[in-house]
Design an enzyme around this catalytic site. Structure first.
Site, PDB file in Angstrom:
ATOM      1  CB  ALA A 114     -15.047  -6.891  69.622  1.00 55.50           C
TER       2      ALA A 114
ATOM      3  CD  GLU B 116     -11.605  -1.452  73.463  1.00 59.69           C
ATOM      4  OE1 GLU B 116     -10.625  -0.738  73.782  1.00 59.69           O
ATOM      5  OE2 GLU B 116     -11.760  -2.609  73.875  1.00 59.69           O
TER       6      GLU B 116
ATOM      7  CD  GLU C 164     -12.254  -5.314  77.030  1.00 58.86           C
ATOM      8  OE1 GLU C 164     -12.671  -4.316  77.620  1.00 58.86           O
ATOM      9  OE2 GLU C 164     -12.798  -5.782  76.020  1.00 58.86           O
TER      10      GLU C 164
ATOM     11  N   GLY D 112     -10.983  -6.290  72.959  1.00 58.25           N
ATOM     12  CA  GLY D 112     -11.506  -7.534  73.543  1.00 58.25           C
ATOM     13  C   GLY D 112     -10.436  -8.609  73.670  1.00 58.25           C
TER      14      GLY D 112
HETATM   15  N1  CAA Z   1     -12.155  -6.846  63.685  1.00 58.02           N
HETATM   16  C1  CAA Z   1     -12.303  -7.247  62.399  1.00 58.02           C
HETATM   17  N2  CAA Z   1     -11.275  -7.350  61.536  1.00 58.02           N
HETATM   18  C2  CAA Z   1     -10.046  -7.046  61.975  1.00 58.02           C
HETATM   19  C3  CAA Z   1      -9.821  -6.620  63.305  1.00 58.02           C
HETATM   20  C4  CAA Z   1     -10.947  -6.530  64.181  1.00 58.02           C
HETATM   21  N3  CAA Z   1     -10.814  -6.166  65.464  1.00 58.02           N
HETATM   22  N4  CAA Z   1      -8.499  -6.363  63.451  1.00 58.02           N
HETATM   23  C5  CAA Z   1      -7.918  -6.636  62.261  1.00 58.02           C
HETATM   24  N5  CAA Z   1      -8.852  -7.031  61.369  1.00 58.02           N
HETATM   25  C6  CAA Z   1      -8.628  -7.431  59.965  1.00 58.02           C
HETATM   26  C7  CAA Z   1      -8.347  -6.233  59.080  1.00 58.02           C
HETATM   27  O1  CAA Z   1      -9.559  -5.607  58.680  1.00 58.02           O
HETATM   28  C8  CAA Z   1      -7.590  -6.868  57.942  1.00 58.02           C
HETATM   29  O2  CAA Z   1      -8.520  -7.495  57.080  1.00 58.02           O
HETATM   30  P1  CAA Z   1      -8.323  -7.361  55.457  1.00 58.02           P
HETATM   31  O3  CAA Z   1      -7.051  -8.131  55.186  1.00 58.02           O
HETATM   32  O4  CAA Z   1      -9.546  -8.032  54.918  1.00 58.02           O
HETATM   33  O5  CAA Z   1      -8.202  -5.908  55.158  1.00 58.02           O
HETATM   34  C9  CAA Z   1      -6.807  -7.991  58.626  1.00 58.02           C
HETATM   35  O6  CAA Z   1      -7.466  -8.224  59.882  1.00 58.02           O
HETATM   36  C10 CAA Z   1      -5.369  -7.608  58.915  1.00 58.02           C
HETATM   37  O7  CAA Z   1      -5.368  -6.383  59.616  1.00 58.02           O
HETATM   38  P2  CAA Z   1      -4.522  -5.084  59.137  1.00 58.02           P
HETATM   39  O8  CAA Z   1      -4.349  -5.087  57.659  1.00 58.02           O
HETATM   40  O9  CAA Z   1      -5.158  -3.897  59.766  1.00 58.02           O
HETATM   41  O10 CAA Z   1      -3.116  -5.428  59.826  1.00 58.02           O
HETATM   42  P3  CAA Z   1      -2.006  -4.383  60.319  1.00 58.02           P
HETATM   43  O11 CAA Z   1      -0.828  -5.231  60.659  1.00 58.02           O
HETATM   44  O12 CAA Z   1      -1.845  -3.274  59.339  1.00 58.02           O
HETATM   45  O13 CAA Z   1      -2.609  -3.742  61.680  1.00 58.02           O
HETATM   46  C11 CAA Z   1      -3.747  -3.795  63.828  1.00 58.02           C
HETATM   47  C12 CAA Z   1      -2.826  -4.550  62.807  1.00 58.02           C
HETATM   48  C13 CAA Z   1      -3.001  -2.590  64.414  1.00 58.02           C
HETATM   49  C14 CAA Z   1      -4.037  -4.789  64.934  1.00 58.02           C
HETATM   50  C15 CAA Z   1      -5.031  -3.327  63.123  1.00 58.02           C
HETATM   51  O14 CAA Z   1      -5.596  -4.431  62.405  1.00 58.02           O
HETATM   52  C16 CAA Z   1      -6.096  -2.811  64.058  1.00 58.02           C
HETATM   53  O15 CAA Z   1      -5.991  -1.692  64.524  1.00 58.02           O
HETATM   54  N6  CAA Z   1      -7.134  -3.620  64.325  1.00 58.02           N
HETATM   55  C17 CAA Z   1      -8.274  -3.212  65.143  1.00 58.02           C
HETATM   56  C18 CAA Z   1      -7.936  -3.196  66.599  1.00 58.02           C
HETATM   57  C19 CAA Z   1      -9.117  -2.694  67.419  1.00 58.02           C
HETATM   58  O16 CAA Z   1      -9.577  -1.590  67.257  1.00 58.02           O
HETATM   59  N7  CAA Z   1      -9.599  -3.534  68.367  1.00 58.02           N
HETATM   60  C20 CAA Z   1     -10.698  -3.179  69.254  1.00 58.02           C
HETATM   61  C21 CAA Z   1     -11.995  -3.700  68.720  1.00 58.02           C
HETATM   62  S1  CAA Z   1     -13.386  -3.133  69.664  1.00 58.02           S
HETATM   63  C22 CAA Z   1     -13.467  -4.138  71.010  1.00 58.02           C
HETATM   64  O17 CAA Z   1     -12.637  -5.019  71.205  1.00 58.02           O
HETATM   65  C23 CAA Z   1     -14.626  -3.886  71.936  1.00 58.02           C
HETATM   66  C24 CAA Z   1     -14.547  -4.561  73.274  1.00 58.02           C
HETATM   67  O18 CAA Z   1     -14.077  -4.012  74.244  1.00 58.02           O
HETATM   68  C25 CAA Z   1     -15.148  -5.923  73.448  1.00 58.02           C
END
Ligand code: CAA
Length: 255
Positions: free
Chosen positions: A63, A129, A109, A106
């Site tokens: 998400a 999450e 999911e 998500g």
């Molecule tokens: N939401 C918004 N932005 C996101 C994102 C997310 N889920 N995942 C990545 N991004 C963005 C980052 O903020 C970054 O943006 P900037 O370039 O502006 O800084 C860009 O995408 C690239 O990401 P990273 O620089 O972090 O890339 P990385 O290769 O170093 O890491 C990653 C990759 C491990 C996937 C890391 O981005 C990460 O941990 N992302 C979040 C994953 C997460 O927590 N997902 C769960 C969300 S909650 C959910 O999904 C609820 C549900 O059940 C419905």
């Protein structure tokens, strides 16, 4: 540029998540576009199978955290997001996820809502999450547990760790794992082979398998027996059986 690219390859509908700058994070606009297009294609007999995909680097990293960060509980509860996930769940035709790179939260999911998953060797799955102070909210504690069992679900949900495509294959979370250069072709090949199948039987078979997730075996068997008999009313079952006996390829028309 649209957040979801909509394409059609003959009978195969293709939905390509298109927010590469945020690893295809799922915001409201993405979920709305997915739900709307799937609802449209569900009514369109020209589309028989749909592939949902992202890019080589990310299927979807979950998400959209930026969109979620300031939400109140009431906004979360009242958000149209729930009906959008529901619309995807109700899509009656085969839905294939072609996953490369990140499929987290998500994103994982969403892949699990699909009926089949073709993954590239670079795919990484996880429910991170917990690291954000929350928990999965779109099937990560329910659908995941049905697919991989309690212990494996606990492992992913409580630790938030990522698993490789190979581990996901061992767990039965994905159907096929191929090199990154091949996952798209593999998904397309699978989609085309399903698209040549009998649409009514495919839809009812999908419904019956999904029914088993929420029913007793007894109720499931009753449902199965009825929809099995119902298919004997279709032209396609006549065609399928006649083609077998006549040693030729069947031509299914969805009637
Ligand atoms: N939401 C918004 N932005 C996101 C994102 C997310 N889920 N995942 C990545 N991004 C963005 C980052 O903020 C970054 O943006 P900037 O370039 O502006 O800084 C860009 O995408 C690239 O990401 P990273 O620089 O972090 O890339 P990385 O290769 O170093 O890491 C990653 C990759 C491990 C996937 C890391 O981005 C990460 O941990 N992302 C979040 C994953 C997460 O927590 N997902 C769960 C969300 S909650 C959910 O999904 C609820 C549900 O059940 C419905």
């Amino acid at each position: 540029m649209s957040v979801v690219l909509v394409e059609q390859d003959g009978p195969v509908g293709i939905l390509r998540l298109n927010r590469p700058e945020v690893l295809n994070a799922l915001n409201s606009a993405v979920m709305e576009a997915l739900a709307d297009q799937l609802t449209r294609w569900d009514r369109d007999p020209a589309v028989r199978v749909v592939i949902l995909t992202g890019n080589d680097k990310a299927f979807a990293a979950g998400a959209d955290i930026a969109e979620m960060a300031e939400r109140t509980p009431v906004e979360m509860l009242q958000s149209a997001q729930i009906t959008r996930w529901e619309a995807i769940r109700q899509f009656s035709k085969p839905l294939i996820a072609a996953v490369s790179g990140w499929a987290l939260g998500g994103g994982m999911e969403l892949a699990m809502l699909c009926d089949l998953i073709v993954a590239s060797e670079t795919a990484r799955f996880g429910q991170p999450e917990i690291r954000l102070g929350v928990m999965p909210g779109a099937g990560g504690t329910q659908r995941l547990t049905k697919i991989v069992g309690k212990m494996r679900a606990m492992d992913l949900v409580l630790t938030g760790r990522h698993i490789t495509a190979e581990e996901a294959l061992q767990w039965g979370l994905v159907n096929r794992v191929v090199p990154v250069e091949q996952y798209w072709e593999e998904a397309l090949k699978l989609a085309r082979s399903l698209a040549a199948g009998p649409p009514l039987a495919l839809a009812l078979a999908k419904e019956a398998v999904l029914f088993s997730l929420d029913s007793t075996v007894e109720d499931g068997l009753k449902f199965e027996r009825k929809v099995f008999a119902l298919l004997f009313a279709s032209e396609d079952r006549r065609e399928g059986m006649a083609a077998f006996l006549e040693k030729r390829a069947p031509q299914f028309r969805g009637r």
